[in-house]
Structure formats: structure tokens, C-alpha cells
Design a protein around this motif. Structure first.
Motif, PDB file in Angstrom:
ATOM      1  N   PRO A  14      51.716  -6.703  -0.535  1.00 42.04           N
ATOM      2  CA  PRO A  14      50.307  -7.335  -1.409  1.00 42.04           C
ATOM      3  C   PRO A  14      50.991  -7.875  -2.869  1.00 42.04           C
ATOM      4  O   PRO A  14      52.008  -7.543  -3.412  1.00 42.04           O
ATOM      5  CB  PRO A  14      49.584  -6.251  -1.712  1.00 42.04           C
ATOM      6  CG  PRO A  14      50.555  -4.987  -1.791  1.00 42.04           C
ATOM      7  CD  PRO A  14      51.260  -5.312  -0.693  1.00 42.04           C
ATOM      8  N   GLU A  15      50.280  -8.742  -3.380  1.00 38.54           N
ATOM      9  CA  GLU A  15      50.746  -9.710  -4.534  1.00 38.54           C
ATOM     10  C   GLU A  15      50.991  -8.325  -5.594  1.00 38.54           C
ATOM     11  O   GLU A  15      50.169  -7.468  -5.802  1.00 38.54           O
ATOM     12  CB  GLU A  15      49.649 -10.479  -4.942  1.00 38.54           C
ATOM     13  CG  GLU A  15      49.907 -11.349  -6.258  1.00 38.54           C
ATOM     14  CD  GLU A  15      48.932 -12.485  -6.492  1.00 38.54           C
ATOM     15  OE1 GLU A  15      47.971 -12.294  -5.708  1.00 38.54           O
ATOM     16  OE2 GLU A  15      49.147 -13.071  -7.345  1.00 38.54           O
ATOM     17  N   GLU A  17      53.565  -6.313  -6.463  1.00 35.84           N
ATOM     18  CA  GLU A  17      54.287  -5.131  -6.128  1.00 35.84           C
ATOM     19  C   GLU A  17      55.945  -5.541  -6.535  1.00 35.84           C
ATOM     20  O   GLU A  17      56.005  -6.707  -6.589  1.00 35.84           O
ATOM     21  CB  GLU A  17      54.415  -4.826  -4.640  1.00 35.84           C
ATOM     22  CG  GLU A  17      53.440  -4.084  -4.201  1.00 35.84           C
ATOM     23  CD  GLU A  17      53.741  -3.225  -2.865  1.00 35.84           C
ATOM     24  OE1 GLU A  17      52.824  -2.449  -2.358  1.00 35.84           O
ATOM     25  OE2 GLU A  17      55.043  -3.324  -2.480  1.00 35.84           O
ATOM     26  N   HIS A 111      51.103 -11.381   0.054  1.00 32.22           N
ATOM     27  CA  HIS A 111      49.831 -11.868   0.272  1.00 32.22           C
ATOM     28  C   HIS A 111      48.832 -11.501  -0.778  1.00 32.22           C
ATOM     29  O   HIS A 111      49.298 -10.608  -1.384  1.00 32.22           O
ATOM     30  CB  HIS A 111      49.259 -11.314   1.867  1.00 32.22           C
ATOM     31  CG  HIS A 111      49.293  -9.903   1.656  1.00 32.22           C
ATOM     32  ND1 HIS A 111      48.555  -8.832   1.655  1.00 32.22           N
ATOM     33  CD2 HIS A 111      50.538  -9.120   2.549  1.00 32.22           C
ATOM     34  CE1 HIS A 111      49.202  -7.712   1.618  1.00 32.22           C
ATOM     35  NE2 HIS A 111      50.334  -7.776   2.416  1.00 32.22           N
TER      36      HIS A 111
END
Lengths: 112, 115
Positions: A14-15, A17, A111
């Protein structure tokens, strides 16, 4: 013969990280190591180049380190964004021939 | 914008034919390298030209040949095409001074399909 391995082969996160991509090589007598980014069906864009005498290089959110004795390099991506989605390749130039050897890459998807 | 251009972008050939791929190096660069990248693989080094002479070659047969011109543009020629030659062909230019290996700048590639 130099062999370059990249782990993991694929990564989906996910965005936001922070990420670590790994590159290992079998022959430590290298001239330099270079990290590239490749978008699907496109050429390679150079991200960072580390000479054999250096330990790390930084550019923006990217940091690459080099440990010749253990035959490893890591690419650290801070605060990942969807625009970072691409395949990341490392290439090692070995002493004596200057011929670069590439790994097969890590395919990254970030994502939203 | 890297400044390295390649032509054509796509090409379809049949087995046994010959093909010429072209590369225009970034301004001021004296070295060009050619790579073959099969689907899902990393690029494989074909050869390198420095000041119009070949100065390094990977594990490719002699039917892969090249030229570098005085303006440092380059060609890759492949004779007697085989199905396995289907790949993305990349060229990369750099300014090699002999003291330190410099960053390579890649073109967008030519995708070759051999039928």
C-alpha cells in the motif's frame, strides 16, 4: 562468472510504506553497481550508481547501499507512491571486463 | 529525457531474415552498449563500442554485429534471425573516461518479433 539475484521477484504494497529491495552478487570484485527502473515495455532509467569505493548513494526518497564483502546491495524507497510502480533492476560491473550483469528485477506495485 | 533514441520502435521479421537496429547516443557520449532483454528477464549484454571500436562482447554468436560511427551513433545487425531473437533490444550510451565507470543512459528500445 558473475551471477546477480534480486529478491523478492515481485512486491505489492500500500501507498506510504517504506520498502527494501535486495540485490546479491557472487563475485565481490566489482567496479560499480547501478540501480535502474523500468516501466512496462520501456527502456531503463538510471536511479543510482555506486562505485566500488562507495558505501551508499542517495537521491530523494531513494537510498542504495553497497556491501562488497557480503556481495549485497539494497535499494531503500521511503514513503512509496503509486508512481513508484515499475520493475527495479540492479546491474553489476565486474573487474577485468567491465561487462555489466543484470538481475531479473523486482516488480513493484504500489496501490493507493 | 535521456537523449538516447532508437529506431524503429517495433519490428516484425521472419526466420532467416536480417535486421538493422539504430541508436543515437546522448550528446557528448563516446560509448554505446547494446543489450537483449527477453520477456521477464534482465537485459543481457551483447557488446560495447568505444570510439568506434568494439571493446567488450557478451555471450552472443557472430551473427550479432555492430558499428559505431564518428558521430557516436550506432547500429546493431543481426543476421539469420531465429525465433529466440525475439526480444526488446536496448542501447545505452555513456561517457567513459577510463578512470571511473559512468552512468549508462538507456534508450526506449526496439521490440523485435521474429515469426
Amino acid at each position: 562468472k558473475q551471477e546477480v539475484t534480486q529478491i523478492p521477484a515481485a512486491l505489492s504494497v500500500p501507498e506510504g510504506e517504506n520498502l527494501v529491495l535486495n540485490c546479491s552478487f557472487t563475485d565481490s570484485a566489482i567496479y560499480n553497481l547501478q540501480w535502474f527502473r523500468q516501466d512496462p515495455g520501456k527502456g531503463l532509467t538510471s536511479l543510482l550508481l555506486i562505485q566500488s569505493s562507495q558505501r551508499e548513494q542517495t537521491s530523494g526518497r531513494l537510498n542504495a547501499s553497497l556491501d562488497k564483502s557480503s556481495g549485497r546491495s539494497t535499494l531503500y524507497i521511503a514513503a512509496s507512491q503509486p508512481g513508484d510502480s515499475a520493475t527495479y533492476l540492479c546491474a553489476v560491473r565486474t573487474g577485468g571486463s567491465y561487462i555489466p550483469t543484470f538481475g531479473r528485477g523486482t516488480s513493484l506495485i504500489v496501490h493507493p | 529525457e535521456t537523449g538516447v533514441t532508437q529506431s524503429p520502435t517495433h519490428l516484425i521479421k521472419t526466420r532467416g531474415q536480417q535486421v538493422t537496429l539504430r541508436c543515437s547516443s546522448q550528446s557528448g557520449h563516446n560509448t554505446v552498449s547494446w543489450y537483449q532483454q527477453a520477456l521477464g528477464q534482465g537485459p543481457q549484454f551483447i557488446f560495447q563500442y568505444y570510439r568506434e571500436e568494439e571493446n567488450g562482447r557478451g555471450n552472443f554468436p557472430p551473427r550479432f554485429s555492430g558499428l559505431q560511427f564518428p558521430n557516436y551513433s550506432s547500429e546493431l545487425n543481426v543476421n539469420a534471425l531465429e525465433l529466440d531473437d525475439s526480444a526488446l533490444y536496448l542501447c545505452a550510451s555513456s561517457l567513459e573516461t577510463g578512470a571511473v565507470q559512468e552512468t549508462q543512459y538507456f534508450g526506449p528500445g526496439t521490440r523485435l518479433l521474429v515469426l
